[in-house]
Scaffold this active site. Structure first.
Site, PDB file in Angstrom:
ATOM      1  CG  HIS A  51      -1.656   1.266   1.466  1.00 22.75           C
ATOM      2  ND1 HIS A  51      -2.574   1.785   0.586  1.00 22.75           N
ATOM      3  CD2 HIS A  51      -1.585   2.144   2.499  1.00 22.75           C
ATOM      4  CE1 HIS A  51      -3.047   2.929   1.074  1.00 22.75           C
ATOM      5  NE2 HIS A  51      -2.452   3.176   2.231  1.00 22.75           N
ATOM      6  CG  HIS A  75       0.385   7.287   4.082  1.00 22.36           C
ATOM      7  ND1 HIS A  75       0.840   6.431   3.121  1.00 22.36           N
ATOM      8  CD2 HIS A  75      -0.875   6.880   4.372  1.00 22.36           C
ATOM      9  CE1 HIS A  75      -0.113   5.556   2.843  1.00 22.36           C
ATOM     10  NE2 HIS A  75      -1.159   5.799   3.595  1.00 22.36           N
ATOM     11  CD  GLU A  79      -3.544   6.770  13.581  1.00 18.35           C
ATOM     12  OE1 GLU A  79      -2.759   7.607  14.066  1.00 18.35           O
ATOM     13  OE2 GLU A  79      -4.731   6.678  13.906  1.00 18.35           O
ATOM     14  CG  ASP A  80      -1.876   2.015  10.742  1.00 15.91           C
ATOM     15  OD1 ASP A  80      -2.626   2.498  11.608  1.00 15.91           O
ATOM     16  OD2 ASP A  80      -2.145   2.002   9.534  1.00 15.91           O
ATOM     17  CG  ASP A 143      -4.262   6.776   2.219  1.00 19.65           C
ATOM     18  OD1 ASP A 143      -3.843   5.601   2.164  1.00 19.65           O
ATOM     19  OD2 ASP A 143      -4.969   7.207   3.159  1.00 19.65           O
ATOM     20  CG  ASP A 264     -18.158  14.998 -25.279  1.00 21.28           C
ATOM     21  OD1 ASP A 264     -19.152  14.244 -25.217  1.00 21.28           O
ATOM     22  OD2 ASP A 264     -17.736  15.661 -24.331  1.00 21.28           O
TER      23      ASP A 264
END
Ligand code: MN
Length: 503
Positions: A51, A75, A79-80, A143, A264
């Site tokens: 990820h 990122h 947190e994890d 993300d 279009d």
């Protein structure tokens, strides 16, 4: 969905060159993330770091700088995992840490209250992040894009909520930032989960009509190449463009689901070096193929509300078939696909990165509309952003996603405003002092009232006078921008306070 396992993949389709130092920096961030997430896996069963890599790849694909890519890799770390933000700062510097911190804070939105409250809270955090560093929001979009690509692995009851949130918040946000690539894919992925039957229906029509049009497009492009060469016009690239499925469906709905009525459905995109070449190309095409009445659009002189620039025309093309032709420069193309991210490709060196996007010099003429609008908006937001003003946020939300118009100062600077904006809004968008002292206005050289609704493309001249000491509270009845509103209100409150003191 293709699992990505190596860092090389991140660079394989990047929009720019990364120096060997950049690559070393990014590789170190990858190793850090890989170790930190070791043993964790995604719902799909893949190692968690896939990820992180996928997010980094999306960021490289739109040409972001090494700091953003490193932050993209890291990122989810604070947190994890066991590793902390302080460790990230020590290892990769405060800029990366600042971005990672921004994402972590964005992620901590509690689900409480009504859907409306949640929506607003979400948006509020997004604006806060955007005003400190737009890159936080760009990473968040990357993300979300990867989470949407892998949404199949998530519990079905969660799928709908995530898809709805994507359609309501993230896709409009990507659109507003001008990142057409990400916006289109986010909408298509959400569409699939929110309206599976309509999605299938649109896909069938696409199969039948768009795919069939492909061989025709190939012949058209060959012919255009020859014809433009005859007129000595240099082409950078020419290709067929596919309409995103969700947009195709929206258009079909408007036309009784009859693909024959959509002009279009197939389009040719011609990229030529300079603006002048765009107009020459348009001439060369119209000389040979009759255009449809009312379908010639000059978005170069009058950009679309999100800053999009191009020339569009619909013609009776080769073999008598109707098709759309879009003409633009490489820079306009990058701005259309990558929006605000394109600034990191073109201007990082000359303008010193994102800070100058907000505070710095003017960009070149081509990038101007978006730049000026963004600079102004962000500055206005920043003034209000620290305050806990519910009304301002409500207003901002409406303003942000509303259709916009462009109006011009007599000198030709472009001011971006929400629809139905008035000369008072225009004046405040230029400068609060001008707003405070406005006594009259002209639209296209004619005197208009202060509550006049400005139309796209008008030249607005503001008349000011020292005689006017402060804004009129009556203006609150008609102004449309939140910045004008809060400034007028603020002055009203000061007045009340002074009256109360007996001055
Ligand atoms: Mn994530």
């Amino acid at each position: 969905m293709q699992p990505i396992f190596t860092l090389d993949e991140v660079f394989s389709s990047a929009r720019r060159e990364y120096s060997s130092d950049d690559r070393k920096f990014i590789a170190a961030a990858f190793r850090f993330a890989d170790e930190a997430h070791h043993g964790q896996s995604r719902k799909s069963g893949e190692p968690y770091v896939t990820h992180s890599l996928a997010v980094a790849k999306i960021l490289a694909d739109i040409g972001m700088d090494k700091v953003t890519i490193a932050a993209g890799l890291l990122h989810d770390v604070p947190e994890d995992t066991e590793r902390t933000l302080t460790e990230i700062e020590k290892r990769f510097g405060s800029e990366v840490a600042h971005l990672v911190d921004g994402i972590t804070k964005l992620g901590k939105i509690k689900l409480r209250g009504s859907r409306e409250e949640y929506f607003l809270e979400n948006l509020r955090k997004m604006f806060l992040a955007m005003a400190t560093d737009i890159r936080v929001v760009i990473i968040k979009l990357a993300d979300r894009l990867h989470n949407m690509r892998t949404l199949g692995a998530v519990r079905p009851d969660k799928q709908e909520r995530i898809a709805r949130e994507t359609m309501e918040i993230y896709a409009p946000l990507a659109n507003r930032l001008g990142i057409g690539e990400i916006k289109g894919e986010l909408e298509d992925l959400s569409f699939r989960y929110l309206e599976p039957e309509h999605y299938e229906e649109a896909k069938k029509i696409e199969d039948a009509h768009v795919r069939e049009g492909k061989s025709y497009l190939d012949r058209v492009m060959e012919q255009f190449k020859v014809e433009l060469a005859e007129d000595n016009i240099k082409i950078v690239t020419i290709n067929g463009r596919a309409k995103h499925l969700y947009r195709l469906y929206q258009k079909l709905k408007k036309h009784d689901m009859d693909p024959g009525r959509i002009h279009d459905l197939i389009a040719v995109r011609i990229i030529v070096p300079e603006i002048i070449d765009c107009y020459e190309t348009l001439g060369a095409i119209h000389k040979r193929y009759r255009p449809l009445v009312g379908r010639i659009k000059d978005y170069i002189s009058l950009p679309k509300p999100n800053g999009y620039q191009s020339l569009h025309t619909t013609i009776f093309g080769p073999e008598g078939r109707i098709l759309e032709v879009q003409i633009r420069t490489p820079k306009m193309h990058d701005e259309a696909e990558f929006g605000i991210a394109a600034h990191w490709i073109y201007t990082e060196k000359e303008r010193g990165g994102w800070r100058s996007l907000i505070f710095g010099k003017k960009a070149s003429a081509e990038a101007k509309p978006k730049d000026v609008a963004w600079v102004k908006q962000l500055q206005e937001w920043q003034k209000e952003i620290g305050k806990d003003n519910e009304e301002f946020w409500q207003g901002l939300r409406i303003e942000f996603f509303k259709n916009h118009i462009f109006a011009f100062t007599p000198k030709g600077d472009i001011i971006q405003l929400p629809e139905e904006a008035t000369p008072v809004d225009f004046a405040y968008a230029i400068h609060s002092e001008i707003g405070d002292h406005i006594v009259g206005a002209k639209a296209d050289r004619k005197i208009v009232p202060l509550d006049y609704q400005i139309r796209n493309g008008q030249v607005i001249e503001i008349l000011v006078s020292k005689e006017r000491k402060k804004p009129n509270q009556d203006w609150l009845r008609f102004v449309k921008t939140s910045s004008a509103k809060s400034r007028i209100r603020h002055s009203g409150r000061e007045e009340d306070a002074q009256a109360a003191k007996g001055h």
